[in-house]
Write a protein that holds these residues in place. Structure first.
Motif, PDB file in Angstrom:
ATOM      1  N   TRP A 154      29.833 -32.766   2.782  1.00  0.00           N
ATOM      2  CA  TRP A 154      28.655 -33.293   3.456  1.00  0.00           C
ATOM      3  C   TRP A 154      27.448 -33.308   2.528  1.00  0.00           C
ATOM      4  N   GLY A 173      35.588 -37.379   3.763  1.00  0.00           N
ATOM      5  CA  GLY A 173      36.782 -36.587   3.995  1.00  0.00           C
ATOM      6  C   GLY A 173      38.046 -37.410   3.869  1.00  0.00           C
ATOM      7  N   ILE A 218      39.697 -39.335  -1.038  1.00  0.00           N
ATOM      8  CA  ILE A 218      38.684 -38.964  -0.045  1.00  0.00           C
ATOM      9  C   ILE A 218      38.024 -40.266   0.398  1.00  0.00           C
ATOM     10  N   HIS A 267      34.379 -26.798   4.916  1.00  0.00           N
ATOM     11  CA  HIS A 267      33.393 -27.808   4.538  1.00  0.00           C
ATOM     12  C   HIS A 267      32.330 -27.208   3.628  1.00  0.00           C
ATOM     13  N   ARG A 299      39.890 -35.114   8.386  1.00  0.00           N
ATOM     14  CA  ARG A 299      38.891 -34.056   8.222  1.00  0.00           C
ATOM     15  C   ARG A 299      37.715 -34.579   7.404  1.00  0.00           C
ATOM     16  N   ILE A 300      36.528 -34.224   7.840  1.00  0.00           N
ATOM     17  CA  ILE A 300      35.321 -34.494   7.051  1.00  0.00           C
ATOM     18  C   ILE A 300      34.902 -33.127   6.518  1.00  0.00           C
ATOM     19  N   PHE A 301      34.870 -32.989   5.198  1.00  0.00           N
ATOM     20  CA  PHE A 301      34.649 -31.658   4.621  1.00  0.00           C
ATOM     21  C   PHE A 301      33.588 -31.612   3.527  1.00  0.00           C
TER      22      PHE A 301
END
Length: 136
Positions: free
Chosen positions: A58, A50, A28, A4, A54-56
């Motif tokens: 921020w 993400g 995304i 991230h 996955r949240i990458f």
């Protein structure tokens, strides 16, 4: 491989609006907000983007440092590079370089680069040799 990145922006709501218009073109599509009070003391509120569970990417409120960060986003084709570039310009980015082969890297390196509203350098990149169906 990176897990991230935090990008400090001057206005999270404006940044969310910008990235919400651009990142889905690159696949995304997930959005998540993290309340900093749920973390250790001093943890910032985060606005995340993400894909594939996955949240990458921020965003956090603060003083931007655009000279310190360049973000390259993977595109799955030259057409997607072109579309992301157009969407970014339409959402308020400024041009660094138009879509095209980046011969100084490799003739198969196709990219476009913009500055987001906070001045961060964003690159949309298609490297044909890095895709499963690519021939080298």
């Amino acid at each position: 491989m990176l897990d991230h990145i935090f990008l400090t922006v001057s206005n999270t709501e404006s940044a969310i609006a910008f990235y919400t218009k651009v990142l889905p073109i690159l696949g995304i599509t997930n959005r998540h907000d993290y309340d900093g009070k749920d973390g250790p003391a001093g943890h910032p509120d985060l606005k995340g983007f993400g894909a594939k569970g996955r949240i990458f990417f921020w965003l956090r409120q603060g003083q931007p440092a655009p000279e310190a960060v360049h973000v390259g986003f993977v595109a799955d084709s030259e057409d997607i590079v072109n579309a992301a570039y157009a969407a970014a310009l339409g959402a308020g980015a400024t041009q660094i370089h138009k879509p095209g082969p980046q011969l100084h890297y490799d003739p198969r390196y196709y990219a476009a680069q913009v500055r987001d509203p906070d001045g961060y350098s964003l690159e949309f990149v298609y490297k044909s040799w890095q895709h499963d169906d690519a021939t080298q």
